[in-house]
Design an enzyme around this catalytic site. Structure first.
Site, PDB file in Angstrom:
ATOM      1  CD  GLU A  48      -3.016   1.385   2.349  1.00 47.92           C
ATOM      2  OE1 GLU A  48      -3.255  -0.307   3.546  1.00 47.92           O
ATOM      3  OE2 GLU A  48      -2.909   2.309   3.208  1.00 47.92           O
ATOM      4  CG  ASP A  59      -2.666   8.399   7.755  1.00 44.07           C
ATOM      5  OD1 ASP A  59      -3.121   7.697   7.872  1.00 44.07           O
ATOM      6  OD2 ASP A  59      -3.270   9.279   6.690  1.00 44.07           O
ATOM      7  CE1 TYR A 173      -7.669  -0.437   6.167  1.00 41.86           C
ATOM      8  CE2 TYR A 173      -6.663   0.426   4.127  1.00 41.86           C
ATOM      9  CZ  TYR A 173      -6.381   0.273   5.117  1.00 41.86           C
ATOM     10  OH  TYR A 173      -5.250   0.822   6.316  1.00 41.86           O
TER      11      TYR A 173
END
Lengths: 286, 391
Positions: A48, A59, A173
């Protein structure tokens, strides 16, 4: 077809697949190519590659810092696609691009996916595009032969899960921890419950990410039926720690991958000999 | 894609999957709880008895003489807390309580929204944490002290440009991690749906009062209205009830050092993209990286803008103009000396644009300026900037 590279990896790979994440352009363009090759050589089943964005709300601190470092070193989408092409020359494993919506918008949605496909990428994940906003991205992905990857989280409602699973390709995911990316201690029971719920409803592979950094995490997800695991901040943290010492960095990155890959395989082999106590009762498919 | 999440092409919900459930829950609360009689009664009570609404619409004799038109100020500076931000903070804090959550998080730039959130949290018994860039904490030390006195925790944000944009990033990250027990009390008409509509609806009390007050005083609607636009909540609150009327609407953006230098004039000089969950005009580079904005006023120092403003810009319904730091500073002093009212530096941008457009108005035309906040918080900064010019 590039999309089939992902299907083939799940069909023929040694489950759970190890998806190794690194920030493209961190600490700089040339070194990040070496890191990506290193991850593949050490046994990662899929890469990734994160195209950094100035405002990465999904993040945690480690990937934020790496993204800022890459941007400061001049990372752009043009360089991302050049990097994907370079990595593609030396490996046949699936390559995923992870980024944020505005990066794709500004290049032009169709153009971004075409460029990704031409460079040799197999899938694109966009951290801030939920299923409701995904139509133009999905159309462009399918046109380019790229898998659009969708997220499911423990807060996803049953109705929305149906919507997401109806569009999913490549793999799902699974956001394995509430909050942003980053290394975490354990595995939340609600994540395992979500993993089993998704497995019951789809044959598309399910891959947890966020907070996975240790062999113990991988074993728990393996037992619960995960088809793969994504390791991000643990790898990106090594790049940070060994700044300016590329040889040690590459060695440490390779060691981590071998440890994660080897440990999960060994522990799973043991589990065939000696069944686990019935902590996780979800049946494995495939 | 449901149309209710958009203003033309702008708006939407560009957020991590983890937040979608919270946005759906909030959207449901917005559609069912907010219109309910029980909620509206409580809201009315807090706005009137606690916050001090309605705020005056002041006819300014001196400015009217000077600008040769009839100038009114909508006095949000007189609202409890000193700025319009409290309208929204009380609304969302009340909604938080109706939704059964106990903790609110907020972001702040100038500190006015942080103070408003701290006040609303104290009044309604909710714990409050406010994310604030360390750059802004230096510029707005007084408001940092006020928030702490009110019992809120101020969380310093050191990432990125250390201003409002980064405070929003951190608040969103907190919300992603604590979505089940926490409400994100966003301070402007920005962010993913339903925030731009929710915050607007709590701020339209400004425009509704202006309509009633100007009809009482003048027997007609205003000819022109002016408000400053950072995220754009005071402006949309003022404009929205007049969108279908023949009233000229002007938004003053942060022109900073001028549009060829650093600025915060998103609608005048930006381009559409996605930031903080919404599709809207942004200040960005060719690759989609968000650029640092600049303004003399922390409250306008934001590289995005509410998506409804983007729509109103494209439609041509509202005219947006940049006002430089120097012009804002000049109008800060102008209003202080002409009318004895010290405006917030944000609101001084609206005063400056009003002075420009007054040139095109007749002497009996009605011009309403939204004085969105008072300037106490800016006194030290302005004193430092004007040393040698002001005694």
């Amino acid at each position: 077809m590039s999309g089939s590279r992902i299907d083939r990896a799940f069909r023929t790979g040694d489950s759970p697949l190890l998806v190794a994440c690194t920030v493209a352009g961190d600490p700089d363009f040339a070194e990040s190519i070496r890191i990506a090759r290193c991850l593949a050589a050490a046994g990662a089943d899929m890469l990734e590659l994160v195209m950094p964005f100035s405002d990465p709300v999904a993040d945690g601190p480690v990937i934020q810092k790496a993204g800022a470092r890459a941007l400061a070193a001049g990372m752009t989408p043009d360089l991302l696609f050049a990097l994907v092409s370079e990595v593609r020359k030396t490996t046949g494993i699936p390559l995923l691009i992870m980024t944020y919506a505005n990066i794709v918008f500004q290049r032009g949605i169709v153009r971004f996916y075409q460029d990704a496909a031409r460079a040799g990428a197999d899938a694109v994940v966009i951290a801030d595009v939920p299923a409701e906003e995904a139509a133009p991205f999905c159309d462009a992905a399918l046109l380019a032969g790229i898998d659009p990857i969708f997220f499911v989280s423990p807060t996803t409602s049953p109705e929305r899960m149906e919507l997401i699973l109806s569009r999913a390709q490549g793999f799902i995911y699974l956001v394995a921890a509430m909050g942003v990316t980053g290394v975490r201690e354990g595995v939340a029971p609600e994540t395992l419950a979500t993993l089993r719920a998704v497995k019951q409803r789809t044959t598309v592979p399910v891959v947890p990410g966020f907070g996975i950094s240790a062999p113990g995490h991988i074993r728990i997800y393996d037992d619960a039926g995960a088809d793969g695991v994504i390791v991000g901040s643990a790898i990106v943290g090594i790049v940070d720690r060994y700044a300016g010492r590329p040889e040690e960095m590459e060695e440490a990155v390779g060691r981590l991958i071998r440890e994660l890959k080897g440990a999960s395989r060994r522990e799973r082999d043991e589990s065939f000999l000696q069944p686990h106590p019935g902590a996780f009762q979800g049946s494995r498919e495939g | 894609m449901s149309d209710s999440t958009r203003f033309g092409p702008y708006g939407g919900r560009f957020v991590p999957e983890t937040l979608m459930a919270a946005l759906e829950e909030l959207d449901d609360a917005y559609r069912t709880i907010v219109p309910s009689a029980g909620f509206q009664q409580e809201m009315e009570y807090y706005l009137q008895e606690y916050a001090g609404r309605k705020t005056p619409l002041t006819f300014c004799r001196n400015m009217s003489r000077d600008l040769s038109c009839r100038v009114y100020l909508k006095r949000e500076d007189l609202l409890h807390s000193g700025a319009h931000k409290l309208n929204n903070a009380l609304g969302q804090a009340l909604l938080t309580r109706f939704m059964g959550k106990r903790r609110i998080i907020a972001e702040t730039g100038a500190g006015q929204h942080g103070v408003a959130a701290a006040i609303a949290g104290a009044a309604l018994g909710l714990s409050v944490e406010v994310y604030m860039g360390t750059g802004d904490m230096e510029r707005q030390a007084l408001n940092v002290a006020r928030m702490r006195m009110l019992g809120a925790e101020v969380v310093p944000v050191t990432s990125g440009s250390r201003t409002l944009k980064d405070a929003i990033n951190e608040a969103l990250r907190d919300w992603v991690a604590h979505v089940r027990d926490t409400h994100y009390l966003i301070g402007s008409v920005v962010g993913p749906h339903p925030f731009p509509s929710l915050v607007r609806d709590f701020q339209t009390v400004i425009g509704r009062e202006i309509r009633q007050q100007i009809l009482e005083k003048e027997g007609q609607l205003p000819d022109a209205m002016v408000a400053c636009v950072g995220g754009g909540s005071n402006a949309i609150g003022m404009f929205h009830p007049f969108l279908n009327d023949p009233v000229l609407l002007y938004g003053a953006e942060a022109g900073g050092e001028g549009l060829s230098g650093k600025h915060g004039a998103t609608l005048c000089a930006g381009s559409p993209g996605v930031l903080h969950g919404t599709y809207t005009y942004l200040i960005q580079d060719a690759f989609g990286q968000i650029l640092e904005s600049h303004s003399i006023s922390a409250g306008l120092d934001y590289p995005g803008v509410g998506p409804e403003h983007s729509f109103l810009r494209d439609e041509g319904r509202v005219i947006y103009r940049p006002v430089t730091d120097a012009e804002a500073l000049d109008s800060f002093l102008y209003l202080s000396r002409t009318e004895g009212i010290i405006p917030a530096l944000e609101s001084a941008h609206a005063v400056a644009l009003a002075r420009t457009i007054a040139a095109d108005l007749d002497h009996d035309d009605l011009l309403v300026i939204n004085l969105s906040g008072r300037g106490d918080k800016d006194v030290a900064q302005v004193a430092a900037l004007t040393r040698g010019c002001v005694e």
